[in-house]
Design an enzyme around this catalytic site. Structure first.
Site, PDB file in Angstrom:
ATOM      1  N   CYS A 113       0.818  -1.227   0.000  1.00  0.00           N
ATOM      2  CA  CYS A 113       0.000   0.000   0.000  1.00  0.00           C
ATOM      3  C   CYS A 113       0.848   1.272   0.000  1.00  0.00           C
ATOM      4  O   CYS A 113       0.315   2.361  -0.237  1.00  0.00           O
ATOM      5  CB  CYS A 113      -0.952   0.006   1.196  1.00  0.00           C
ATOM      6  SG  CYS A 113      -2.014  -1.441   1.266  1.00  0.00           S
ATOM      7  N   HIS A 246      -3.123   7.421   2.915  1.00  0.00           N
ATOM      8  CA  HIS A 246      -3.580   6.111   2.453  1.00  0.00           C
ATOM      9  C   HIS A 246      -4.998   5.874   2.975  1.00  0.00           C
ATOM     10  O   HIS A 246      -5.296   6.135   4.144  1.00  0.00           O
ATOM     11  CB  HIS A 246      -2.632   5.038   2.971  1.00  0.00           C
ATOM     12  CG  HIS A 246      -3.070   3.646   2.645  1.00  0.00           C
ATOM     13  ND1 HIS A 246      -3.510   3.288   1.396  1.00  0.00           N
ATOM     14  CD2 HIS A 246      -3.139   2.524   3.412  1.00  0.00           C
ATOM     15  CE1 HIS A 246      -3.834   2.011   1.409  1.00  0.00           C
ATOM     16  NE2 HIS A 246      -3.618   1.519   2.613  1.00  0.00           N
ATOM     17  N   ASN A 276     -10.120   0.069   0.609  1.00  0.00           N
ATOM     18  CA  ASN A 276      -8.657   0.179   0.563  1.00  0.00           C
ATOM     19  C   ASN A 276      -8.178  -0.409  -0.763  1.00  0.00           C
ATOM     20  O   ASN A 276      -8.237  -1.620  -0.959  1.00  0.00           O
ATOM     21  CB  ASN A 276      -8.076  -0.578   1.757  1.00  0.00           C
ATOM     22  CG  ASN A 276      -6.558  -0.542   1.799  1.00  0.00           C
ATOM     23  OD1 ASN A 276      -5.909  -0.138   0.833  1.00  0.00           O
ATOM     24  ND2 ASN A 276      -5.998  -0.972   2.913  1.00  0.00           N
TER      25      ASN A 276
HETATM   26  O1  UT7 Z   1      -3.245  -0.905   4.139  1.00  0.00           O
HETATM   27  C1  UT7 Z   1      -3.239  -1.412   5.446  1.00  0.00           C
HETATM   28  C2  UT7 Z   1      -4.275  -2.493   5.486  1.00  0.00           C
HETATM   29  N1  UT7 Z   1      -4.848  -2.833   6.727  1.00  0.00           N
HETATM   30  C3  UT7 Z   1      -5.430  -1.978   7.592  1.00  0.00           C
HETATM   31  O2  UT7 Z   1      -5.419  -0.787   7.488  1.00  0.00           O
HETATM   32  C4  UT7 Z   1      -6.141  -2.600   8.766  1.00  0.00           C
HETATM   33  C5  UT7 Z   1      -5.978  -1.834  10.040  1.00  0.00           C
HETATM   34  N2  UT7 Z   1      -6.855  -2.378  11.052  1.00  0.00           N
HETATM   35  C6  UT7 Z   1      -8.173  -2.103  11.063  1.00  0.00           C
HETATM   36  O3  UT7 Z   1      -8.650  -1.345  10.252  1.00  0.00           O
HETATM   37  C7  UT7 Z   1      -9.024  -2.734  12.144  1.00  0.00           C
HETATM   38  O4  UT7 Z   1      -8.197  -3.431  13.046  1.00  0.00           O
HETATM   39  C8  UT7 Z   1     -10.096  -3.679  11.538  1.00  0.00           C
HETATM   40  C9  UT7 Z   1     -11.155  -2.865  10.826  1.00  0.00           C
HETATM   41  C10 UT7 Z   1      -9.475  -4.684  10.589  1.00  0.00           C
HETATM   42  C11 UT7 Z   1     -10.777  -4.475  12.664  1.00  0.00           C
HETATM   43  O5  UT7 Z   1     -11.333  -3.572  13.618  1.00  0.00           O
HETATM   44  P1  UT7 Z   1     -11.116  -3.856  15.158  1.00  0.00           P
HETATM   45  O6  UT7 Z   1     -11.823  -2.775  15.878  1.00  0.00           O
HETATM   46  O7  UT7 Z   1      -9.627  -3.966  15.385  1.00  0.00           O
HETATM   47  O8  UT7 Z   1     -11.873  -5.208  15.383  1.00  0.00           O
HETATM   48  P2  UT7 Z   1     -11.303  -6.611  15.894  1.00  0.00           P
HETATM   49  O9  UT7 Z   1     -10.374  -7.199  14.916  1.00  0.00           O
HETATM   50  O10 UT7 Z   1     -10.846  -6.446  17.301  1.00  0.00           O
HETATM   51  O11 UT7 Z   1     -12.633  -7.478  15.916  1.00  0.00           O
HETATM   52  C12 UT7 Z   1     -13.710  -7.189  16.811  1.00  0.00           C
HETATM   53  C13 UT7 Z   1     -14.806  -8.194  16.586  1.00  0.00           C
HETATM   54  C14 UT7 Z   1     -14.334  -9.622  16.591  1.00  0.00           C
HETATM   55  O12 UT7 Z   1     -15.316 -10.384  17.249  1.00  0.00           O
HETATM   56  P3  UT7 Z   1     -15.079 -10.923  18.754  1.00  0.00           P
HETATM   57  O13 UT7 Z   1     -13.840 -11.768  18.696  1.00  0.00           O
HETATM   58  O14 UT7 Z   1     -14.901  -9.684  19.578  1.00  0.00           O
HETATM   59  O15 UT7 Z   1     -16.328 -11.685  19.041  1.00  0.00           O
HETATM   60  C15 UT7 Z   1     -14.298 -10.009  15.140  1.00  0.00           C
HETATM   61  O16 UT7 Z   1     -14.499 -11.387  14.920  1.00  0.00           O
HETATM   62  O17 UT7 Z   1     -15.396  -7.980  15.301  1.00  0.00           O
HETATM   63  C16 UT7 Z   1     -15.467  -9.224  14.589  1.00  0.00           C
HETATM   64  N3  UT7 Z   1     -15.367  -8.946  13.171  1.00  0.00           N
HETATM   65  C17 UT7 Z   1     -16.440  -8.677  12.401  1.00  0.00           C
HETATM   66  N4  UT7 Z   1     -17.754  -8.611  12.673  1.00  0.00           N
HETATM   67  C18 UT7 Z   1     -18.588  -8.314  11.669  1.00  0.00           C
HETATM   68  C19 UT7 Z   1     -14.243  -8.889  12.396  1.00  0.00           C
HETATM   69  N5  UT7 Z   1     -14.592  -8.594  11.139  1.00  0.00           N
HETATM   70  C20 UT7 Z   1     -15.937  -8.457  11.110  1.00  0.00           C
HETATM   71  C21 UT7 Z   1     -16.862  -8.146  10.091  1.00  0.00           C
HETATM   72  N6  UT7 Z   1     -18.166  -8.078  10.414  1.00  0.00           N
HETATM   73  N7  UT7 Z   1     -16.489  -7.901   8.815  1.00  0.00           N
END
Ligand code: UT7
Length: 319
Positions: A113, A246, A276
């Protein structure tokens, strides 16, 4: 030595739009979750027969038109991509052939990215030193092909697209400064391990990510990169007309703007409609803001990328 200036911008998005509600019907997710965690509402996905070089070609033609130049003027092509058409020839060489630019030097840059920021930095040096006079710098991706569409943690985040700029020498305006960084020890937090070896795909062909680790690194590394570059260049955060980061996640963008001290109204965001798009995200956002007349000649812009590697970087320019 003259400046190297962005003389024209262009972009291209595939026709098909995949909304959050379409994803809701396919996997266990919700529009509410995706919007509140990322700001993404929709993303574009390339048709089966569309290649990265096709997206790059459309963006490149738009950028050349905007610059008032023709393919024959181009003597350097750099394509930033994580999703090349094939292992080789490079997507830049394929683009050179599709554009019909026989004599231009052409190569790809792989910094995921951050690829466009790396590519623009290289092009700036090559044009400012006079070795090349007209560089086409493209970020193009079909990231949808690296996704496991059953993995809700990753598939909702990304989209396809391409953005391009034409860089030429200029006596007054251009790139004021650049900063690039990388930390290979963090490669495991965002990666696609799959590769071709002995006639087989070895490793996982789908994207793997530790989202929270990427989030923390993005805010820290980009914050430090911006502060270092602004201090070195003698430009204050309040002097920036536009910040074009980005486009991965609205929460990262807002945290970053606050950390660097840039007012939210000065931030260009396209993540809601594009998702993204990896190396394409910054040139796509830049072209969007140029075409809707937010960005205009003489303004001071800060562009930033962060991605797999991990890599990050900043370009400060007078447009
Ligand atoms: O170019 C760089 C590319 N990558 C990035 O920029 C990613 C950077 N990170 C992020 O943007 C965030 O960490 C995410 C958007 C990927 C995730 O957000 P988060 O607030 O860190 O959520 P999390 O990973 O802690 O997940 C929270 C909950 C989990 O459930 P439990 O374990 O708490 O029950 C996940 O399983 O959300 C769940 N979850 C979803 N629920 C519904 C994860 N993905 C989804 C989804 N829909 N798509």
């Amino acid at each position: 030595m003259s400046y190297a200036r962005i003389r024209g911008t262009g972009s291209y998005l595939p026709e098909r739009v995949v909304t959050n509600s379409e994803l809701e019907s396919r996997i266990d997710t919700s529009d509410e979750w995706i919007v509140s965690r990322t700001g993404i509402e929709a993303r574009h996905v390339a048709a089966d027969d569309e290649l990265t070089s096709d997206l790059a070609l459309a963006a490149a033609r738009n950028a050349l038109d905007a610059a008032g130049l023709v393919p024959g003027d181009v003597d350097l092509i750099i394509v930033a991509t994580t999703t090349p058409d094939m292992i080789f020839p490079s997507t830049a060489c394929i683009l050179q052939d599709k554009l019909g630019v026989g004599a231009a030097a052409a190569f790809d840059v792989q910094a995921v990215c951050t690829g466009f920021i790396y590519a623009l930095t290289i092009a700036e040096r090559m044009v400012a030193t006079g070795s090349h006079r007209c560089a086409l710098v493209v970020g193009a991706e079909v990231f949808s092909r690296l996704l496991d569409w059953n993995d809700r943690r990753t598939c909702v985040l990304f989209g396809d697209g391409a953005g391009a700029v034409v860089v030429t020498p200029d006596a007054e305006h251009g790139v004021l400064g650049t900063h690039l960084g990388a930390d290979g020890s963090l490669g495991h937090i965002l990666r696609v391990t799959g590769g071709i070896s002995e006639g087989q795909v070895r490793g996982n062909p789908f994207l793997e990510m530790d989202g929270q680790a990427v989030f923390r690194l993005a805010v820290r590394a980009l914050g430090e990169s911006a502060q270092k570059l602004l201090a070195e260049s003698g430009v204050g955060a309040e002097d920036l007309d536009w910040f074009i980061p980005h486009q991965a996640n609205m929460r990262i963008i807002n945290a970053l703007a606050d950390k660097v001290g840039i007012a939210r109204e000065r931030v260009v965001t396209t993540v809601a409609r594009h998702g993204n798009t990896s190396a394409a995200s910054v040139p796509l956002a830049l072209d969007t803001a140029v075409r809707d007349a937010r960005v205009s000649a003489g303004q001071t812009l800060l562009l930033q990328g962060v991605g797999g590697g991990m890599t990050w970087g900043s370009v400060l320019l007078r447009y």
